[in-house]
Motif scaffolding. Sequence first.
Motif, PDB file in Angstrom:
ATOM      1  N   SER A 145      16.541  34.651  -3.567  1.00 54.31           N
ATOM      2  CA  SER A 145      16.265  33.222  -3.415  1.00 54.31           C
ATOM      3  C   SER A 145      15.391  32.947  -2.195  1.00 54.31           C
ATOM      4  O   SER A 145      14.882  31.849  -2.034  1.00 54.31           O
ATOM      5  CB  SER A 145      17.576  32.432  -3.316  1.00 54.31           C
ATOM      6  N   ARG A 146      15.209  33.959  -1.368  1.00 47.96           N
ATOM      7  CA  ARG A 146      14.347  33.813  -0.186  1.00 47.96           C
ATOM      8  C   ARG A 146      12.886  33.780  -0.628  1.00 47.96           C
ATOM      9  O   ARG A 146      12.563  34.078  -1.772  1.00 47.96           O
ATOM     10  CB  ARG A 146      14.610  34.937   0.810  1.00 47.96           C
ATOM     11  N   SER A 147      12.010  33.479   0.293  1.00 49.50           N
ATOM     12  CA  SER A 147      10.586  33.368  -0.053  1.00 49.50           C
ATOM     13  C   SER A 147       9.807  34.657   0.163  1.00 49.50           C
ATOM     14  O   SER A 147       8.707  34.806  -0.367  1.00 49.50           O
ATOM     15  CB  SER A 147       9.943  32.239   0.753  1.00 49.50           C
ATOM     16  N   SER A 148      10.366  35.602   0.944  1.00 51.57           N
ATOM     17  CA  SER A 148       9.614  36.811   1.269  1.00 51.57           C
ATOM     18  C   SER A 148      10.559  37.974   1.539  1.00 51.57           C
ATOM     19  O   SER A 148      11.689  37.773   1.992  1.00 51.57           O
ATOM     20  CB  SER A 148       8.756  36.545   2.507  1.00 51.57           C
ATOM     21  N   TRP A 149      10.095  39.185   1.275  1.00 55.98           N
ATOM     22  CA  TRP A 149      10.853  40.404   1.534  1.00 55.98           C
ATOM     23  C   TRP A 149       9.974  41.314   2.389  1.00 55.98           C
ATOM     24  O   TRP A 149       9.146  42.069   1.890  1.00 55.98           O
ATOM     25  CB  TRP A 149      11.229  41.078   0.233  1.00 55.98           C
ATOM     26  N   ILE A 150      10.143  41.208   3.688  1.00 58.55           N
ATOM     27  CA  ILE A 150       9.415  42.036   4.639  1.00 58.55           C
ATOM     28  C   ILE A 150      10.462  42.730   5.498  1.00 58.55           C
ATOM     29  O   ILE A 150      11.429  42.104   5.934  1.00 58.55           O
ATOM     30  CB  ILE A 150       8.468  41.193   5.506  1.00 58.55           C
TER      31      ILE A 150
END
Length: 182
Positions: free
Chosen positions: A46-51
């Motif tokens: 559900s987050r906006s980014s995977w870094i």
Amino acid sequence: MPQRFKLVDQDFILEKIEYPDRIDEIGALRINAWREEKGINTAFFSRSSWIEELDQEAHHWIVTKDNVAIASARMSFHYSFDSIPYIDLLYGKKLDWYDRLPVASINRLVVSPAYRGMGLANLLDKIRVEYAIQAGARLITAQPLESRVQSLGRLGFSLIDQLEPPFQIPERRIYFMIKEVD
């Protein structure tokens, strides 16, 4: 240097990039490409980014169409075995690799759903394997989903074991594979 290529009558650009170039776009692609998949941790996606921290020291490749990221892949080099991604998820299997450093790990391959089945994943795998060999890796690891095991096998990877599923994809099968380089 960006490399133009054509697949299924569509033009794409493949480029090796350095962190932090386009990392925000890659992070968003990782989430957006997985968000509708079955067996995922919906709270995580559900987050906006995977870094991740590993992204800072890793090598990244990106495929774009009309300057929009549609696929990306990461590779990292490791000089100790405990730093290899997902090594802690092996089911206690003892591995005799201690003379195989440095290790390259290919991971975080993602292709936008609209562009799957065109060969982009295979292209990114081949490029990362070639790069790892040229850079002196003695062993290459991969942690693919079940659907990618056969294609990595064609590149010379051997299946070691099924991993405990990581928290991001708790209901998906993930495997640990290696390719010995020399």
